[in-house]
Design an enzyme around this catalytic site. Structure first.
Site, PDB file in Angstrom:
ATOM      1  N   TYR A 484       0.794  -1.175  -0.037  1.00  0.00           N
ATOM      2  CA  TYR A 484      -0.066  -0.175  -0.175  1.00  0.00           C
ATOM      3  C   TYR A 484       0.913   1.439   0.062  1.00  0.00           C
ATOM      4  O   TYR A 484       0.996   1.806  -0.933  1.00  0.00           O
ATOM      5  CB  TYR A 484      -0.931  -0.135   1.225  1.00  0.00           C
ATOM      6  CG  TYR A 484      -2.052   1.322   1.292  1.00  0.00           C
ATOM      7  CD1 TYR A 484      -3.288   1.150   0.280  1.00  0.00           C
ATOM      8  CD2 TYR A 484      -1.732   2.240   1.852  1.00  0.00           C
ATOM      9  CE1 TYR A 484      -3.946   2.168   0.300  1.00  0.00           C
ATOM     10  CE2 TYR A 484      -2.748   3.282   1.809  1.00  0.00           C
ATOM     11  CZ  TYR A 484      -3.815   3.141   0.936  1.00  0.00           C
ATOM     12  OH  TYR A 484      -4.624   4.146   0.978  1.00  0.00           O
ATOM     13  N   SER A 564      -6.494   1.048  -4.711  1.00  0.00           N
ATOM     14  CA  SER A 564      -6.475   2.312  -4.074  1.00  0.00           C
ATOM     15  C   SER A 564      -5.217   2.919  -4.359  1.00  0.00           C
ATOM     16  O   SER A 564      -4.803   3.086  -5.496  1.00  0.00           O
ATOM     17  CB  SER A 564      -7.362   2.564  -2.759  1.00  0.00           C
ATOM     18  OG  SER A 564      -7.612   3.916  -2.680  1.00  0.00           O
ATOM     19  N   ASP A 648     -17.860   3.479  -7.724  1.00  0.00           N
ATOM     20  CA  ASP A 648     -16.687   3.864  -6.874  1.00  0.00           C
ATOM     21  C   ASP A 648     -16.753   5.466  -6.894  1.00  0.00           C
ATOM     22  O   ASP A 648     -16.198   6.000  -7.885  1.00  0.00           O
ATOM     23  CB  ASP A 648     -15.344   3.219  -7.313  1.00  0.00           C
ATOM     24  CG  ASP A 648     -14.120   3.573  -6.368  1.00  0.00           C
ATOM     25  OD1 ASP A 648     -14.360   4.503  -5.437  1.00  0.00           O
ATOM     26  OD2 ASP A 648     -13.262   2.852  -6.657  1.00  0.00           O
ATOM     27  N   HIS A 683     -15.847   1.194  -3.564  1.00  0.00           N
ATOM     28  CA  HIS A 683     -14.368   1.157  -3.552  1.00  0.00           C
ATOM     29  C   HIS A 683     -13.965   0.036  -2.743  1.00  0.00           C
ATOM     30  O   HIS A 683     -12.773  -0.307  -2.641  1.00  0.00           O
ATOM     31  CB  HIS A 683     -14.089   2.606  -2.711  1.00  0.00           C
ATOM     32  CG  HIS A 683     -12.700   2.680  -2.888  1.00  0.00           C
ATOM     33  ND1 HIS A 683     -11.970   2.850  -3.983  1.00  0.00           N
ATOM     34  CD2 HIS A 683     -11.737   2.839  -1.903  1.00  0.00           C
ATOM     35  CE1 HIS A 683     -10.557   3.003  -3.739  1.00  0.00           C
ATOM     36  NE2 HIS A 683     -10.442   3.013  -2.585  1.00  0.00           N
TER      37      HIS A 683
END
Length: 713
Positions: A484, A564, A648, A683
């Site tokens: 991430y 993301s 999203d 999302h």
């Protein structure tokens, strides 16, 4: 309600064994990608012209865009449906997700409330009982009845202090926009007006007279999923009145992109935390017992994070990283708001104070030691009482409660340790098992290790690696690398059907704790933002190289995955190092770094990314790594499955649409580059179980097939 953990000696699900004698399946050379028109759109940044030929795909309401989505999905699902072992993968994922899941209970009034899912229900059901030791329970709310397809989900609950009223938020199709519905908990009947158009908010009850919430102006018709969100306001909704009469509490004179609102436990202080980015907030507090009082500003900038941890009469305890990169606890009063008057109660530690809470007249401090939880119990005066004895190395959470509580319930999890609920006696410090799931997975067959590897600049980066015991390190193991690296978010060990499915199919799973996250405090976060963002990509690339150099896997057997901000990570990695991995899975990714701030809440991400219109230097840096802009003609990219969703409104699907169109135009290799566009989903939060199973099935089938691996029972 207590259940016994079952780790069957004979796993009920047949594990997959990989081999290279693959059955006949789809060929990338046979794919006919849809024709995607190009337009002559050009933006100019500081004298630099930047073409954006797929700008038209940003209009999600246009017929052309909807037609393009249908054509892309037709191609993608035609390919996925032809993978010969797809049904076998689906069976594995489905069986592993099919176990009863129960959340930690919360007491409100005379009842304990908790979520429970029998295994395959699309949405978890909200139950309650008066006695946790009995088998008597009742369904309080069943979100599976909200819609036929399970795509309307509960997105938060809040109770009045006496438990007589309860407000729950619902999300339609995964959108961040919410409705708020209030119930009489005794009769379960709806009370008062249903509030609409709420976003990025909780509900904070003041007695039973009403509650505080935050929202934006109602979006224009057709723009709810794309329009920029700015100037949030805090409202008070008085019961018995329509939403149209809700009064603005904050946000008319002082405008901020977002404002979080909450009350202290005694409901004396209204606490506001205005924010403009994903990190850092101002702090305003109002004493509601003072009829002539106004908001008092405690913090007037966005440089640090602050939240009210506990109030005791006039005394306020604040959790902050002001002058403490790893956070500390300070105390003050409302008449001494300025930070120079704050007194340190719990000083900064060498380890990050990841979260702090109070319950039963004590503080509970959750530290991260190399991304693993260590929880300490302290008195309200900051004196150490004990370290909470956790069952293993992993992640713990849920140590909050009311001042009068004598017990609390916390959850513990790790990669091979299913989320388990424990009852904790606050005075004695003893923990006892409350709820542990029965899963068709034997953790004794696996091992988890934490390694530290060098990134490009020599920085030591931690990474967790999980695999079956006795795995042969010959470089031929299918491996999935996940990361991430952003927004001060820490990745910690947790149980997930995603990773368990991969492990059960014989794969190696690795999770890297990249810079940009919060694992080592403010300095670790700042080392991966704005003009330092390349550090994050370098950390991830180095993680892949480590897995290969240590013979866990090879380039032909490595997949990279992230969602993301992690989708940005995968997009940047595959454009900078297309040779690193065989498969790339960028999920709901931020992929156009020049225009991300123009949609929904994207402008708030500038605290991490910077903005292309801020300065020529920042433009050049963003342009230099933006995945959409750094695809190159004639390059062979990894087999890529881009995933996004039509609802999203966090990272709008236009990012993925444009990236997919240009990737299909420029790609010259013999691997497929596809986009999977989920419908009636957002999302990620609130995604129905049935859709989750299908998504994981497609991702793992695509990954294995393009590694030239065939699962066999």
């Amino acid at each position: 309600m207590q259940s016994k953990l079952l780790f069957p000696s004979l796993i009920l699900i047949a594990a997959f064994v990989f081999s290279c004698n693959q059955q006949q399946g789809p060929s990338a050379s046979d794919i006919q990608y849809p024709d995607t028109k190009k337009v002559d759109t050009v933006d100019t940044y500081f004298g630099n012209e930047v073409p954006d030929p797929y700008r038209w795909l940003e209009d999600d309401n246009a017929k052309e865009t909807k037609a393009w989505v249908k054509k892309q999905n037709k191609v993608t699902f035609s390919y996925l449906n032809d993978i010969p072992f797809r049904d076998q993968v689906k069976g594995t994922v489905k069986n592993l997700i099919d176990y009863e899941k129960v959340s930690a209970p919360d007491k409100h009034g005379n009842y304990y409330y908790y979520y429970k899912n029998d295994g395959l229900q699309d949405q978890s059901v909200y139950y309650r009982t008066k006695d946790l030791k009995s088998d008597e329970e009742e369904v309080f709310l069943n979100p599976n009845n909200f819609s036929e397809d399970g795509t309307i989900s509960m997105a938060g609950t809040s109770f009045s202090s006496d438990g007589s009223l309860m407000t729950y938020l619902i999300s339609d199709g995964g959108s961040d926009w919410r409705k708020a519905i209030t119930l009489n908990t005794e009769t379960k009947e709806v009370v008062g007006d249903t509030l609409t158009d709420l976003k990025f908010t909780g509900i904070s009850w003041k007695g039973t007279e009403g509650f505080y919430y935050s929202s934006y102006e109602r979006p224009k018709e057709g723009e709810a999923l794309t329009a920029a969100n700015k100037n949030q306001k805090v409202y008070f909704h008085e019961m018995g009145t329509p939403q149209s009469e809700d009064r603005v509490v904050f946000g008319d004179d002082i405008q901020r992109r977002g404002i979080s609102a909450g009350l202290t436990e005694d409901e004396r202080f209204l606490v506001l935390s205005p924010w403009k980015g994903t990190s850092g907030n101002e702090l305003y507090i109002k004493d509601l017992e003072d009829p002539n009082g106004d908001f008092v500003q405690f913090v007037d900038n966005f440089e640090n994070n602050h939240s009210i941890l506990h109030s005791d009469g006039d005394r306020l305890l604040i959790y902050t990283n002001l002058d403490a990169q790893n956070y500390r606890i300070v105390e003050t009063t409302i008449d001494k708001p300025n930070p120079e008057n704050w007194k340190t109660l719990v000083p900064e530690s060498e380890h990050v104070l990841n979260s702090a809470s109070s319950a039963g007249g004590y503080l509970f401090l959750n530290y991260l030691e190399d991304a693993k939880s260590k929880v300490k119990q302290l008195t309200l005066d900051g004196e150490h009482v004990r370290d909470v004895d956790l069952p293993a190395i992993g992640s713990a959470g849920g140590f909050g409660g009311e001042s009068e509580d004598t017990e609390l319930y916390y959850t513990f999890t790790s990669f091979t340790y299913p989320s388990t609920v424990f009852r904790y006696d606050i005075e004695s410090g003893s923990s006892e098992l409350y709820e542990q799931p029965e899963v068709a997975f034997d953790p004794e067959q696996y091992e988890t290790k934490q390694v530290f590897y060098e990134s490009k600049d020599g920085t030591e980066i931690p990474m967790f690696i999980v695999h079956k015991k006795g795995v042969e390190l010959d470089g031929n193991n299918p491996a999935l690398l996940y990361g991430y690296g952003g927004f001060n978010i820490s990745l910690t060990p947790s149980y997930s059907t995603r990773w368990i499915s991969w492990l059960e199919m014989g794969g190696v799973f690795a999770m890297a704790n990249l810079r940009g996250g919060g694992e080592y405090g403010k300095s670790w976060h700042k080392a991966g933002i704005k003009m330092q963002k390349q550090n994050v990509f370098d950390d991830f690339i180095a993680a892949g190289e480590y897995l290969k150099s240590e013979n866990y896997t090879s380039s032909d057997k490595l997949a990279i995955m992230g969602g993301s901000n992690g989708g940005l990570l995968v997009g940047a990695t595959m454009t900078q190092r297309p040779d690193l991995a065989q498969v790339a899975i960028p999920q709901v990714g931020v992929l156009d770094m020049l225009r991300y701030h123009k949609f929904t809440i994207g402008a708030a991400w500038a605290s991490d990314y910077g903005r292309a219109d801020a300065s020529e230097e920042m433009f050049e840096y963003l342009y230099g790594y933006s995945p959409y802009h750094n695809l190159e003609k004639g390059t062979g990219y990894p087999a890529t499955l881009i995933t996004t969703a039509d609802h999203d409104d966090r990272v709008v699907p236009a990012h993925s649409f444009k990236f997919a169109a240009r990737l299909q135009e420029y790609h010259s290799g013999d691997t497929p580059v596809l986009i999977r566009i989920e419908t009636r989903a957002g999302h990620g939060a609130g995604t129905p179980t049935s859709k989750t199973i299908k998504q994981l099935t497609d991702i793992f089938s695509f990954t294995l097939y393009n590694m030239n691996e065939e699962p066999e029972i």
